[in-house]
Design a protein around this motif. Structure first.
Motif, PDB file in Angstrom:
ATOM      1  N   ALA A  64       0.840  -1.193   0.000  1.00  0.00           N
ATOM      2  CA  ALA A  64       0.000   0.000   0.000  1.00  0.00           C
ATOM      3  C   ALA A  64       0.878   1.246   0.000  1.00  0.00           C
ATOM      4  O   ALA A  64       2.066   1.188   0.334  1.00  0.00           O
ATOM      5  CB  ALA A  64      -0.897  -0.004   1.220  1.00  0.00           C
ATOM      6  N   THR A  65       0.266   2.378  -0.348  1.00  0.00           N
ATOM      7  CA  THR A  65       1.033   3.623  -0.323  1.00  0.00           C
ATOM      8  C   THR A  65       1.202   4.088   1.115  1.00  0.00           C
ATOM      9  O   THR A  65       2.232   4.639   1.490  1.00  0.00           O
ATOM     10  CB  THR A  65       0.289   4.734  -1.101  1.00  0.00           C
ATOM     11  OG1 THR A  65      -0.278   4.170  -2.265  1.00  0.00           O
ATOM     12  CG2 THR A  65       1.198   5.882  -1.438  1.00  0.00           C
ATOM     13  N   TYR A 123      -4.235   2.511  -0.906  1.00  0.00           N
ATOM     14  CA  TYR A 123      -3.555   2.486  -2.213  1.00  0.00           C
ATOM     15  C   TYR A 123      -3.970   3.750  -2.939  1.00  0.00           C
ATOM     16  O   TYR A 123      -5.127   3.885  -3.327  1.00  0.00           O
ATOM     17  CB  TYR A 123      -3.950   1.238  -2.998  1.00  0.00           C
ATOM     18  CG  TYR A 123      -3.546  -0.034  -2.288  1.00  0.00           C
ATOM     19  CD1 TYR A 123      -4.311  -0.530  -1.230  1.00  0.00           C
ATOM     20  CD2 TYR A 123      -2.400  -0.724  -2.643  1.00  0.00           C
ATOM     21  CE1 TYR A 123      -3.939  -1.686  -0.558  1.00  0.00           C
ATOM     22  CE2 TYR A 123      -2.013  -1.882  -1.975  1.00  0.00           C
ATOM     23  CZ  TYR A 123      -2.792  -2.354  -0.929  1.00  0.00           C
ATOM     24  OH  TYR A 123      -2.416  -3.477  -0.251  1.00  0.00           O
TER      25      TYR A 123
END
Lengths: 813, 372
Positions: A490-491, A634
């Motif tokens: 994930a970001t 995300y």
């Protein structure tokens, strides 16, 4: 000169052992000092599996263990609005610790008054603390955010004003965001009717009693438990210490062997004139003990100095790792003295014992002329290698793995003894087409093997250690980086310290335009028979479904039926519980008491510290937790992370303090800590190189001294000074070349053993061995540099000696 | 007299751990005035039992105190157990856990009189339901597992012994204490004045001067079945020690003829004795005679110096009451019975010899010495 060389050899061997030990001790001291500074005399913490310890449980514990020092803690995150910044966005997140000062006083260490969370607790006015307006103790770092000794704190939209009553541990940077309040105030403000943890001071006996009688749902955790990284670092230094000890023994062995070899003509002469072999043995033995003792003492002091030097280089960098800084004061422990004596005196005895036996038996021969044909190194080496294979490939514990490492190294080194001659012959053959000096040097190399073998073996081990340890650290770092790249898909990650997030948050975040997808995660404690582990319950978008690197079996998302009772097992847990794909595993969700039976779909790579974990799809649980503990976000554009953070901070009516961190930040911080942690390991390679340098210098010098007559003959045959120097450098270079060639396979083997066996046995981690050319080149360069430097030193020393001798000859004429 | 110690408790020790030696006398810090809002012991009151065994909200300090001598074969022990309660904020509105503004100090001591050993243990804690608390209207006090309470009536004889349970570092006590005599209200019907210069400086004070004691003692893994006699005191107050007072000497003596003597002597900074000093004589039937400062003559005859505090404590005394033709010599059975932890004072088991009406008499007792 010979005695001086012997003394130097012993001292350097011992110094290397002591230096590695002292450096490791300094790190461990720093860890302990840090712990002491942060925790005072607190040794353990009780935490609840379900998150909160009920007051009934606390009452039960207090009543059952009336004399046990225990201090209850309530923990919560809140926002501190700095003085002069009334805007709601200008806040700093802080941790509020609600403590009972009277209980905390039990942990105040009178011997170390400035340690613990609350040093100077004695000076706090308990009557004001309990009875008046809410008071707070703050870290020094936030004092500039306070105006007129007043703090403005926000939690779930409620504002509280507190008066600053004092400061927390000045040295603690970890506690830089911690504000301490009275537990009654925290309990009321945060509407808590339970505790987050109980701090304890326990003796080992008390740990045993308490563990056996622990109320349901509680877990006892030791404060001294090191993080996975620190433990790995310590373990690898233990392995390095072991190799250095072996190197030290070899150095001392080499030194004494050379000393006795140089005495061989004298011994023969004494024998010829009827001297008693026993008296020769006693004389040699006494001399060895004296040199061994003196060398050990000098080595001890020099080792401490060396460690201080290395620690001094890296002190600044390592200081960030611990709140109390890095302990740059070196101390000698009993273990280090034992190792030093083992290397110094033990090595001396080991070296001279068989030689003295030969003298005693044969009367004059120090070394058997047929030694090259001697098969005992092959026999012993083979046996040790077989033993190593059994130990390394068997299913034993860490100690057996370390024994395997030692056996394999010893076995290899013994097997290299006959190989040396083969290699030397090969080199002589190769140099046949070379110019005159090269041929002479190659021939001299072969002829000198009986003198130089132990030094060559020590050099081989030194070069191999540099390759092995360097490759291990690099492999570890590379594996951790790969693992983070995969698992932190994930970001950004949203969470709230120790608490579940509101159910609605996922929908809110998912609806933001910059968000592509949101993953759901909760972690609960599970009981696998008598072992407590963790279960991560996940619901991930497609983008996150590759965030587990499968080592065995398959991923949960490769299975068609998403509601099937399947789990993936982290490698740490798999190693500890011997779990493999295809097996069935039964466990109980500790908090809910729900029993689950599931099939292991696969084992995934997992470097997380702790007891280990399994992963299960949320859809596969009949009664899953309703709220997530963390969300993986995300983003369409990772550059929009700042926007995400802003939006979260401004969310109205959030029932708790949520925090967000980007995957990039996590990775960078992890690698920063990694590099700092292993900096010492990298730096200690230079000590190994130093041993190699002195070892090979001693061997070469002894060789030159012994062959002065031969050199004089060569001089008379026309060898000029320049050629003589080149000859010695060639010889040194060839010795280095042989050692390097032999060290390459051993270094690779050491890297493999450290990564695949030692770390695997200790932590269950699967580290992919990464053998980079630069490690070999660096090790080869260090080895060659050491030998050439040794050659140069020999030239300098020999030149002085020749000049003196030449002057004597002139005077005589 | 221990209420004065209780008042000093927070001011003096705050959070100081028990390991730290306190070289200051508690007395000098005992003069802090109570804040507004507390109830004062400013007049006589009607005592009701068992209600008054329980806690008295609104007062600043309160204590429950038991001393006694125990025998097991040839072994003899002295013991002392005290529960102090001290309230910081008079508005005791604890609805939730942790909200009480009271703190507790419990101290227990055992004198092994044969071996000359003195064992102490203490617990300092804030009030918390189920852990450190006292019941209202009945005797039931507990501090982290240490407990003093009155058992339910025995169906056979209706007796309601006090029960005492303590697990300390080196010893454990489990005792039943059965009162032999009626309760004694000290001072003026239980209103006990503590200063001649300040009429408001007083406490409510009653005693159970003789309790037949049976039970078990475990000392360093050695088990003893014990029997003996105990003394139980209760006191609560709000006022503090007067500024001119420097300390006190308190005597609680049980004589062989079933009589008891209690007397406290308040010392002033100029060396004189505060005229509020007082006591009581209890005869075998439980009848009481109040004693004033002029009724009792006290003369120290031997001192012991503590190397820890470098103070000198009078551990042997001549006590005489001319009106009763009583002359007693009391002497510490072992010299070192010094408490030197959060509070510093000497309190120890004593042997009594002497004459009453010219007849030899003996006995045992406890003496408390503060401000030295």
């Amino acid at each position: 000169m010979q005695l001086l060389l012997a003394l130097l050899g012993v001292a350097v061997g011992v110094a290397a052992v002591v230096a590695v030990g002292a450096a490791r001790q300094a790190v461990e001291d720093s860890f302990s000092r840090n712990l002491q500074a942060l925790e005072g005399s607190v040794t353990h913490r009780l935490v609840a599996v379900g998150g909160v310890i009920s007051m009934a449980t606390y009452v039960e514990l207090r009543s059952n263990y009336p004399l046990l020092p225990m201090a209850p803690v309530i923990r919560e995150r809140a926002r501190l609005i700095p003085a002069g910044k009334p805007h709601a966005d200008d806040f700093q997140r802080v941790t509020i610790l609600g403590v009972d000062l009277i209980s905390e006083a039990e942990f105040s260490d009178q011997k170390s008054p400035n340690t613990g969370l609350l040093p100077g607790i004695e000076s706090i006015d308990i009557a004001a603390w309990l009875g008046g307006e809410p008071l707070a103790l703050i870290p020094a770092g936030i004092s500039e955010l306070v105006e007129n000794e007043r703090l403005d704190l926000f939690w779930r939209g409620q504002q509280k004003k507190l008066t600053v009553a004092g400061q927390l541990n000045q040295k603690s940077s970890i506690a830089s965001d911690v504000i301490v309040v009275d537990i009654a105030f925290a309990s009321r403000w945060f509407a808590r009717n339970g505790l987050d943890s109980i701090r304890l001071r326990l003796t080992p006996e008390q740990v045993e009693v308490l563990t056996a009688n622990l109320p349901d749902g509680l877990e006892l955790r030791g404060n001294s438990d090191q993080s996975g990284l620190s433990a790995a670092f310590s373990l690898n230094l233990v392995a390095m210490g072991l190799l250095t000890l072996l190197m030290g023994v070899l150095m001392v062995f080499s030194t004494f062997r050379l000393l006795l070899l140089q005495r061989e003509p004298l011994i023969r002469l004494q024998h010829a004139i009827g001297s008693n072999p026993l008296s020769q043995v006693i004389d040699a033995f006494t001399e060895a003990i004296l040199i061994g003792l003196l060398g050990t003492v000098i080595g001890l002091l020099a080792g401490l100095g060396l460690a201080q030097l290395v620690i001094g280089w890296i002190q600044q960098t390592l200081s960030d790792l611990w709140v109390t800084g890095f302990n740059d004061s070196i101390r000698l422990t009993r273990g280090m003295v034992i190792q030093a004596v083992l290397a110094g005196l033990g090595g001396s005895m080991l070296a001279i014992a068989p030689l003295l036996w030969r003298i005693y038996k044969t009367g004059f021969q120090v070394v058997d002329p047929a030694a090259n044909k001697n098969r005992w190194p092959i026999l012993m080496g083979t046996l040790l290698v077989i033993l190593a294979i059994i130990l390394l490939f068997g299913s034993g514990g860490l100690l057996l793995a370390l024994a395997g490492l030692f056996s394999a190294t010893m076995g290899y080194l013994l097997l290299t003894i006959p190989l040396l001659a083969v290699l030397a012959k090969l080199i002589r053959y190769l140099f046949n087409w070379q110019r005159y000096l090269g041929v002479v040097a190659a021939r001299r190399l072969l002829a000198s093997l009986r003198h130089t073998t132990p030094a060559l073996v020590a050099l081989t081990l030194a070069v191999a250690s540099i390759i092995g340890i360097g490759s291990m650290v690099n492999s570890f770092r590379s594996s951790v980086t790969d693992w983070m790249d995969v698992s932190l898909s994930a970001t950004a990650y949203i969470g709230a310290e120790g608490q579940e997030l509101p159910k609605s948050l996922l929908d809110q975040v998912a609806n933001w335009p910059e968000v592509n997808a949101v993953g759901w995660l909760n972690t609960v404690s599970i009981q696998l028979a008598d072992y407590r582990a963790e279960l991560s319950i996940v619901e991930l978008p497609e983008a996150g479904q590759n965030s587990y690197r499968i080592l065995d079996g398959q991923s949960l998302w490769q299975i068609a039926d998403q509601s099937a009772s399947m789990v993936m097992v982290g490698e740490t847990l798999a190693a500890r519980r011997n779990l493999k794909s295809g097996q069935t595993v039964s466990f109980t969700l500790a908090e809910q008491g729900l029993s689950v039976t599931a099939r292991v779909a696969g084992v995934f790579q997992d470097y997380r510290a702790g007891p280990g974990r399994m992963v299960m799809l949320r859809t596969a649980l009949s009664n899953p937790p309703v709220a997530p503990a963390a969300l993986g976000v995300y983003l369409n554009d990772p550059g929009q992370f700042g926007l995400l953070r802003q939006q979260l901070d401004r969310l109205p009516d959030l029932p708790l303090e949520v925090e967000v961190i980007s995957a990039t930040e996590v990775k960078a911080e992890t690698l920063r800590i990694f590099d700092q942690t292993f900096l010492l390991t990298r730096s200690l390679r230079w000590i190994v190189a130093l041993v190699a340098l002195v070892g090979i210098t001693g061997a070469l010098l002894a060789l030159q001294l012994e062959r002065q007559a031969e050199l004089q003959l060569l001089q008379r045959l026309g060898l000029n000074d320049n050629e003589q120097r080149r000859l010695m450098l060639y010889e040194a270079g060839l010795l280095g070349l042989v050692a390097i060639l032999l060290a390459l396979p051993l270094g690779s083997m050491l890297a493999w053993m450290l990564c695949e066996v030692i770390n695997q046995r200790a932590f269950g981690w699967h580290i992919t061995v990464l053998l980079l050319p630069e490690h070999y080149l660096l090790a080869a360069a260090i080895g060659m540099l050491a030998t050439l430097l040794a050659g140069w030193l020999c030239i300098r020393i020999s030149a002085a000696s020749w000049q003196q001798q030449h002057a004597t000859e002139v005077v005589t004429v | 007299m221990r209420w004065l110690l209780a008042i000093g408790l927070l001011i003096l020790v705050a959070c100081r751990p028990a390991t730290e030696r306190n070289n200051r006398s508690g007395i000098e810090l005992l003069t802090s005035p109570a804040g507004e809002g507390f109830v004062g012991a400013d007049r006589p009151r009607r005592f009701v039992f068992p209600d008054d065994h329980g806690v008295h909200p609104g007062f600043r300090s309160e204590w429950w105190y038991v001393t006694g001598h125990l025998f097991s074969g040839k072994r003899q022990f002295g013991y002392q157990l005290t529960f102090f309660r001290f309230v910081v904020d008079p508005a005791e509105d604890a609805e939730q856990a942790w909200e009480s503004d009271a703190v507790w100090l419990a101290q227990v001591a055992l004198s092994d009189l044969e071996n000359g050993e003195f064992y102490t243990s203490e617990q300092f804690t804030r009030e918390l339901s189920g852990i450190s608390q006292a019941a209202l209207q009945r005797l039931d006090v507990q501090v982290q597992g240490w407990r003093l309470y009155q058992a339910a009536a025995d169906p056979a004889d209706g007796a309601r012994p006090y029960q005492l349970r303590v697990v300390a570092d080196e010893f454990e006590l489990e005792l039943d204490l059965l009162p032999d005599k009626p309760l004694v209200l000290q001072g003026d019907q239980g209103w006990s004045k503590k200063s001649a210069n300040d009429p408001m400086n007083a406490s409510y004070y009653y005693s159970q001067t003789r309790l037949t004691t049976n039970g078990k003692l475990k000392l360093n893994e050695e088990q003893f079945e014990v029997r003996g006699s105990s003394w139980f005191d209760r006191e609560w107050s709000t006022s503090a020690l007067h500024a001119r007072q420097t300390g006190w000497d308190w005597f609680a003596l049980q004589l062989d003829n079933q009589h008891e003597l209690m007397f406290y002597r308040l010392r002033l900074e100029d060396g004189s004795i505060d005229t509020a000093s007082a006591g009581v004589w209890v005869d075998a039937e439980g009848r009481t005679t109040r004693l004033g400062v002029d009724d009792v003559q006290l003369e120290p005859t031997r001192f012991w110096r503590s190397s820890d505090t470098d103070s000198r404590y009078p551990i042997a005394w001549e006590v005489s009451i001319d009106s009763m033709d009583l002359q007693l010599q009391i002497e510490a059975i072992i010299p070192n019975q010094l408490w030197n932890s959060r509070l510093t004072y000497w309190e120890g088991a004593m042997k009594v010899t002497g004459k009453l009406d010219n007849q030899p008499i003996g006995g045992l007792g406890y003496v408390e010495l503060t401000g030295y």
